[in-house]
Design a protein around this motif. Structure first.
Motif, short mmCIF file in Angstrom:
data_model
loop_
_atom_site.label_atom_id
_atom_site.label_comp_id
_atom_site.label_asym_id
_atom_site.label_seq_id
_atom_site.Cartn_x
_atom_site.Cartn_y
_atom_site.Cartn_z
N GLU A 3 12.00 9.95 0.20
CA GLU A 3 11.27 11.04 0.85
C GLU A 3 9.77 10.89 0.65
O GLU A 3 8.98 11.06 1.59
CB GLU A 3 11.74 12.40 0.30
CG GLU A 3 13.15 12.78 0.73
CD GLU A 3 13.57 14.12 0.17
OE1 GLU A 3 12.78 14.75 -0.58
OE2 GLU A 3 14.70 14.57 0.49
N TYR A 4 9.39 10.54 -0.57
CA TYR A 4 7.97 10.39 -0.87
C TYR A 4 7.40 9.13 -0.23
O TYR A 4 6.21 9.08 0.11
CB TYR A 4 7.73 10.39 -2.39
CG TYR A 4 7.50 11.77 -2.94
CD1 TYR A 4 6.21 12.21 -3.25
CD2 TYR A 4 8.55 12.66 -3.11
CE1 TYR A 4 5.98 13.48 -3.74
CE2 TYR A 4 8.34 13.95 -3.59
CZ TYR A 4 7.05 14.35 -3.90
OH TYR A 4 6.84 15.63 -4.36
N LEU B 72 1.84 9.62 -5.53
CA LEU B 72 2.34 10.94 -5.16
C LEU B 72 3.42 11.42 -6.13
O LEU B 72 3.45 12.60 -6.51
CB LEU B 72 2.91 10.91 -3.73
CG LEU B 72 1.90 10.74 -2.59
CD1 LEU B 72 2.62 10.59 -1.26
CD2 LEU B 72 0.94 11.92 -2.54
N LEU B 73 4.30 10.50 -6.53
CA LEU B 73 5.35 10.87 -7.48
C LEU B 73 4.76 11.24 -8.84
O LEU B 73 5.22 12.19 -9.49
CB LEU B 73 6.35 9.72 -7.63
CG LEU B 73 7.32 9.52 -6.47
CD1 LEU B 73 8.09 8.21 -6.62
CD2 LEU B 73 8.30 10.69 -6.38
N SER B 74 3.76 10.49 -9.28
CA SER B 74 3.10 10.79 -10.55
C SER B 74 2.44 12.15 -10.49
O SER B 74 2.50 12.93 -11.45
CB SER B 74 2.05 9.71 -10.84
OG SER B 74 1.38 9.98 -12.03
N GLN B 75 1.83 12.46 -9.37
CA GLN B 75 1.19 13.76 -9.16
C GLN B 75 2.24 14.88 -9.21
O GLN B 75 2.01 15.93 -9.82
CB GLN B 75 0.47 13.77 -7.81
CG GLN B 75 -0.38 14.99 -7.54
CD GLN B 75 -1.08 14.90 -6.20
OE1 GLN B 75 -0.45 14.87 -5.13
NE2 GLN B 75 -2.39 14.83 -6.24
N ASN C 9 19.27 19.21 -5.05
CA ASN C 9 20.54 18.54 -4.82
C ASN C 9 20.33 17.11 -4.27
O ASN C 9 20.97 16.69 -3.31
CB ASN C 9 21.42 19.34 -3.84
CG ASN C 9 22.86 18.86 -3.86
OD1 ASN C 9 23.36 18.36 -4.87
ND2 ASN C 9 23.54 19.00 -2.73
N ILE C 10 19.40 16.38 -4.92
CA ILE C 10 19.13 14.99 -4.54
C ILE C 10 19.04 14.14 -5.79
O ILE C 10 18.94 14.67 -6.91
CB ILE C 10 17.82 14.85 -3.74
CG1 ILE C 10 16.63 15.42 -4.56
CG2 ILE C 10 17.91 15.54 -2.40
CD1 ILE C 10 15.29 15.21 -3.89
N ASP C 11 19.09 12.82 -5.63
CA ASP C 11 18.93 11.93 -6.77
C ASP C 11 17.55 11.28 -6.72
O ASP C 11 16.78 11.49 -5.78
CB ASP C 11 20.03 10.87 -6.82
CG ASP C 11 20.11 10.04 -5.53
OD1 ASP C 11 19.11 10.01 -4.80
OD2 ASP C 11 21.16 9.42 -5.29
N VAL C 12 17.24 10.47 -7.74
CA VAL C 12 15.92 9.85 -7.83
C VAL C 12 15.65 8.94 -6.63
O VAL C 12 14.53 8.92 -6.10
CB VAL C 12 15.80 9.02 -9.14
CG1 VAL C 12 14.50 8.24 -9.16
CG2 VAL C 12 15.88 9.93 -10.35
N LEU D 185 0.83 -1.20 0.00
CA LEU D 185 0.00 0.00 0.00
C LEU D 185 0.87 1.26 0.00
O LEU D 185 0.57 2.23 -0.69
CB LEU D 185 -0.92 -0.01 1.22
CG LEU D 185 -1.88 1.18 1.37
CD1 LEU D 185 -2.75 1.34 0.13
CD2 LEU D 185 -2.75 0.99 2.62
N ILE D 186 1.96 1.21 0.76
CA ILE D 186 2.90 2.35 0.79
C ILE D 186 3.50 2.58 -0.59
O ILE D 186 3.59 3.72 -1.07
CB ILE D 186 4.02 2.10 1.82
CG1 ILE D 186 3.46 2.04 3.23
CG2 ILE D 186 5.08 3.22 1.73
CD1 ILE D 186 4.47 1.65 4.30
N GLU D 187 3.89 1.49 -1.26
CA GLU D 187 4.49 1.61 -2.60
C GLU D 187 3.48 2.17 -3.59
O GLU D 187 3.81 3.00 -4.44
CB GLU D 187 4.98 0.24 -3.07
CG GLU D 187 6.20 -0.28 -2.33
CD GLU D 187 7.45 0.55 -2.58
OE1 GLU D 187 7.48 1.31 -3.57
OE2 GLU D 187 8.41 0.44 -1.79
N SER D 188 2.24 1.74 -3.48
CA SER D 188 1.18 2.23 -4.37
C SER D 188 0.95 3.72 -4.17
O SER D 188 0.85 4.48 -5.14
CB SER D 188 -0.11 1.45 -4.10
OG SER D 188 -1.17 1.96 -4.89
N GLU D 189 0.90 4.15 -2.92
CA GLU D 189 0.67 5.57 -2.62
C GLU D 189 1.89 6.41 -3.01
O GLU D 189 1.75 7.54 -3.48
CB GLU D 189 0.36 5.74 -1.13
CG GLU D 189 0.09 7.17 -0.69
CD GLU D 189 -1.15 7.80 -1.30
OE1 GLU D 189 -1.37 9.01 -1.07
OE2 GLU D 189 -1.90 7.09 -2.01
N THR D 190 3.09 5.85 -2.83
CA THR D 190 4.32 6.55 -3.22
C THR D 190 4.32 6.83 -4.72
O THR D 190 4.62 7.94 -5.16
CB THR D 190 5.57 5.73 -2.86
OG1 THR D 190 5.59 5.50 -1.45
CG2 THR D 190 6.84 6.46 -3.26
#
Length: 295
Positions: A225-226, A193-196, A216-219, A185-190
């Protein structure tokens, strides 16, 4: 979180264990449900024959009208990968829904599908990961929240009454509660949020690379963070839902009408009216937060 039975496929991982498994339901410690499902080849073959019979109707072969060419000649022109994909679409979703009924599950998200085995003449084996609504133990949240709200009730002569710190109230309620959010569920919501976020960047005319450079961060760091935000958001969502259920906090038609009336932009109001369930959910959350602030 809208409930859905629609299956979502993920690419087959070549490093994944392809050894035959037994059908069954595995309940992970975090609440993730992993269902191993096997579709007999005889069933898959029926689906494949049906799909091929439909596809050959649109195959164009010189000297023949569409659908009139010899079936074996037309089938030879079909894209094997397309046929395979269509077979999976047809049998996987149906087999998943049968498993949900068999194990009496009530999933709240679309499953993550991993195809383990699918070759000509063999059974189709796949796993589906999903989850049900997390169990929430509220603990002594009222006592802990009351300690926070008590500070705002202290009246100091010559000063205004203290303001209620909603963030501190929610933090206290969360600390008192016990909630384990399934990783699926966390992965799905992440991902949502990233798509948004990517859509918002696109509207601003920015690329992901530009955004990452500015922060100054990577993917990988961005996703971490998300992921943390997704987990915290989900914990708060299910916490407030549980409290609302316990306290019998409801939303009436008048509540929705009042909320819609407060939206001045007609276009925005009309768009929001298309999803009354979401409106009711937001109002219920607000009512629950107000309840907490009065403890």
């Amino acid at each position: 979180m809208a409930k859905t039975d629609k299956a979502t496929k993920t690419p087959v991982d070549p490093k994944h264990d392809h050894s035959p498994k037994k059908e069954g339901l595995d309940r992970k410690e975090d609440g993730t449900l992993e269902i191993t499902i096997i579709v007999p080849w005889t069933q898959a073959q029926k689906a494949q024959d049906s799909i091929e019979n439909e596809l050959v109707k649109s195959v164009k072969i010189a000297g023949f009208r569409p659908g009139q060419a010899p079936k074996n000649v037309a089938k030879a022109r079909l894209n094997p990968e397309l046929v395979k994909e269509e077979v999976l679409k047809k049998v996987v979703g149906a087999a998943y829904n049968e498993a949900i009924t068999k194990y009496k599950l009530t999933p709240i998200i679309s499953p993550q599908i991993h195809i383990e085995i699918f070759t000509e003449g063999t059974d189709i084996q796949f796993t589906a990961q999903t989850c049900e609504e997390p169990v929430v133990e509220l603990g002594k949240y009222k006592e802990d929240v009351a300690k926070v709200t008590a500070k705002s009730k202290i009246i100091v002569p010559g000063k205004e009454e203290g303001k209620v710190d909603l963030d501190a109230i929610l933090e206290a309620a969360l600390k008192a509660a016990k909630i384990t959010i399934p990783n699926v569920l966390i992965e799905s919501e992440t991902s949502r949020l990233l798509s948004q976020m990517l859509d918002e960047l696109k509207k601003l005319g920015l690329t992901l690379e530009q955004y990452l450079s500015s922060k100054n961060i990577d993917v990988e760091k961005l996703r971490d963070e998300y992921k943390l935000k997704a987990e915290n958001d989900l914990k708060l969502e299910f916490l407030l839902r549980k409290i609302a259920d316990e306290e019998k906090i409801t939303v009436g038609k008048e509540d929705i009408e009042k909320a819609l009336a407060s939206i001045e932009n007609p276009t925005e109001r009309e768009e929001i009216m298309k999803n009354p369930y979401l409106v009711a959910s937001i109002i219920r959350q607000q009512k629950t937060v107000t309840f907490l602030s009065t403890l």
